[in-house]
Design an enzyme around this catalytic site. Structure first.
Site, PDB file in Angstrom:
ATOM      1  N   LYS A  17       0.841  -1.214   0.000  1.00  0.00           N
ATOM      2  CA  LYS A  17       0.000   0.000   0.000  1.00  0.00           C
ATOM      3  C   LYS A  17       0.862   1.244   0.000  1.00  0.00           C
ATOM      4  O   LYS A  17       2.039   1.222   0.380  1.00  0.00           O
ATOM      5  CB  LYS A  17      -0.939   0.017   1.214  1.00  0.00           C
ATOM      6  CG  LYS A  17      -0.258   0.021   2.592  1.00  0.00           C
ATOM      7  CD  LYS A  17       0.175   1.363   3.125  1.00  0.00           C
ATOM      8  CE  LYS A  17       0.897   1.256   4.463  1.00  0.00           C
ATOM      9  NZ  LYS A  17       1.620   2.468   4.851  1.00  0.00           N
ATOM     10  N   MET A 111       5.429   0.461   3.363  1.00  0.00           N
ATOM     11  CA  MET A 111       4.506  -0.046   2.343  1.00  0.00           C
ATOM     12  C   MET A 111       3.695  -1.232   2.847  1.00  0.00           C
ATOM     13  O   MET A 111       3.082  -1.957   2.061  1.00  0.00           O
ATOM     14  CB  MET A 111       5.267  -0.432   1.080  1.00  0.00           C
ATOM     15  CG  MET A 111       5.976   0.771   0.454  1.00  0.00           C
ATOM     16  SD  MET A 111       6.596   0.419  -1.182  1.00  0.00           S
ATOM     17  CE  MET A 111       5.064   0.339  -2.114  1.00  0.00           C
ATOM     18  N   GLY A 113       4.524  -4.129   4.133  1.00  0.00           N
ATOM     19  CA  GLY A 113       4.939  -5.473   3.730  1.00  0.00           C
ATOM     20  C   GLY A 113       4.664  -6.513   4.811  1.00  0.00           C
ATOM     21  O   GLY A 113       4.124  -7.587   4.528  1.00  0.00           O
ATOM     22  N   ASP A 148      -2.372  -1.674  10.024  1.00  0.00           N
ATOM     23  CA  ASP A 148      -2.525  -1.738   8.562  1.00  0.00           C
ATOM     24  C   ASP A 148      -3.056  -3.084   8.074  1.00  0.00           C
ATOM     25  O   ASP A 148      -3.370  -3.229   6.887  1.00  0.00           O
ATOM     26  CB  ASP A 148      -1.169  -1.496   7.878  1.00  0.00           C
ATOM     27  CG  ASP A 148      -0.679  -0.066   8.044  1.00  0.00           C
ATOM     28  OD1 ASP A 148      -1.490   0.818   8.375  1.00  0.00           O
ATOM     29  OD2 ASP A 148       0.532   0.155   7.826  1.00  0.00           O
TER      30      ASP A 148
END
Ligand code: C5P
Length: 327
Positions: A17, A111, A113, A148
């Site tokens: 993301k 991001m 991960g 997240d």
């Protein structure tokens, strides 16, 4: 029910993301910050495979990919914790499972991960074990694993509020083209949030601590309506105009890693419409006009000496997909 040893392995592909907006409020009593977090899934992926393992193995983890050395393979790994949490949720005894992560998402890069791997492990183990966990229970488990992780179960685009786990899907027209400049080494997310708090406290006028309502209200996290309209309309120029000030963690990431200013400048000089630090960094994300511009900007960024590598991709990407079950 734990998987029979002959059960087929399951592979789930999960996207990374970028936060096209990350509005950060003051820290709450639990240390977490209230957010208005506009998530966009991007088409860089990790593939998480869950395979049956012999009795007594426990949760065994392996990782391959360019950054695999930087991934912890012990109980602290979010994918292993996801498997253990799902098993506990269903009252299963300690599961025997081989988790394999084919890692393409930059590690500790802002991001998501690790969160993507946790989402992939939840889904792959759920399929392997035949536990058929309802979506709202998976969401609750995901929230316990990290802020997240719920978005990583969803994909596409969404507004995340609370810690980022209260999700509202967002409409997006068309495809946005991105280049990601991957840095050498990661940044610690808690350290970046702490630096954000420190910079804000230092900027407060004397006698007005940040915890006071009047001061806190200045940082009340609100989604940017212009930015949401740009996503809805597929308007890259309008989105680009909002990005430079969209990430409240960016000043903190730049404070901890001043060289990121050079990366942002190099991306803009290379022809990007706009750039911003991705989440807590240090990866920098550049919005570009189209696929040709993406290739050109990536080539110039890679030559600039301001990043380790430059990756071309698109967004929004669909959420997790099961790409195979195999013996
Ligand atoms: O939820 P997650 O484990 O991904 O969060 C990592 C760290 O980021 C937290 O320990 C906290 O320091 C910070 N964080 C925060 N407020 C949020 C989300 C994360 O302060 N809403």
């Amino acid at each position: 029910m734990p998987a029979a040893p002959e059960a087929p392995a399951v592979t789930v592909r999960v996207p990374a993301k970028v936060n096209v907006q990350l509005a950060v409020g003051p820290p709450g009593p639990d240390g977490f910050h209230e957010l208005a977090n506009v998530f966009l899934a991007v088409a860089l992926h990790d593939d998480v495979t869950a395979a049956p393992a012999p009795p007594g193995t426990g949760i065994r983890l392996a990782c391959e990919g360019p950054d695999a050395d930087a991934v912890p393979l012990d109980d602290s790994n979010l994918a292993a914790r996801a498997a253990a949490l799902l098993a506990a949720h269903h009252g299963l005894p300690t599961p025997d499972v081989d988790l394999h992560i084919a890692k393409d998402i930059p590690v500790a890069g802002g991001m998501a991960g690790g969160s993507a791997d946790a989402a992939g492990a939840l889904l792959a183990c759920d399929a392997l074990w035949g536990t058929a966990t309802p979506a709202e229970e998976l969401h609750a488990l995901a929230s316990r694993l990290g802020s997240d992780v719920p978005f990583c179960l969803l994909g596409g685009a969404a507004l995340g509020q609370g810690r980022g786990e209260r999700l509202t899907p967002l409409p997006v027209a068309g495809t946005f083209h991105w280049v990601f400049a991957v840095a050498d080494g990661g940044l610690s997310t808690p350290a970046v949030y702490r630096e954000c708090d420190r910079l804000r406290a230092a900027a407060e006028p004397a006698g007005q601590p940040a915890a006071e309502p009047a001061a806190g209200a200045a940082h009340e996290p609100r989604p940017d309506p212009v930015l949401l309209a740009a996503l809805r309309d597929g308007d890259a120029a309008a989105l680009a105009a909002r990005l430079p000030a969209a990430n409240d963690l960016q000043p903190a990431a730049l404070s901890l890693r001043p060289a990121l200013a050079d990366t942002l400048a190099a991306g803009r000089a290379a022809g990007a419409l706009a750039g911003l630090v991705s989440g807590s960094g240090p990866t920098c994300a550049f919005l570009v006009a189209d696929a040709d511009a993406a290739r050109a900007v990536a080539a110039r960024l890679a030559d600039s000496g301001t990043c380790r590598s430059a990756r071309v991709t698109t967004a929004p990407a669909p959420g997790p997909t099961t790409i195979g079950t195999h013996a």
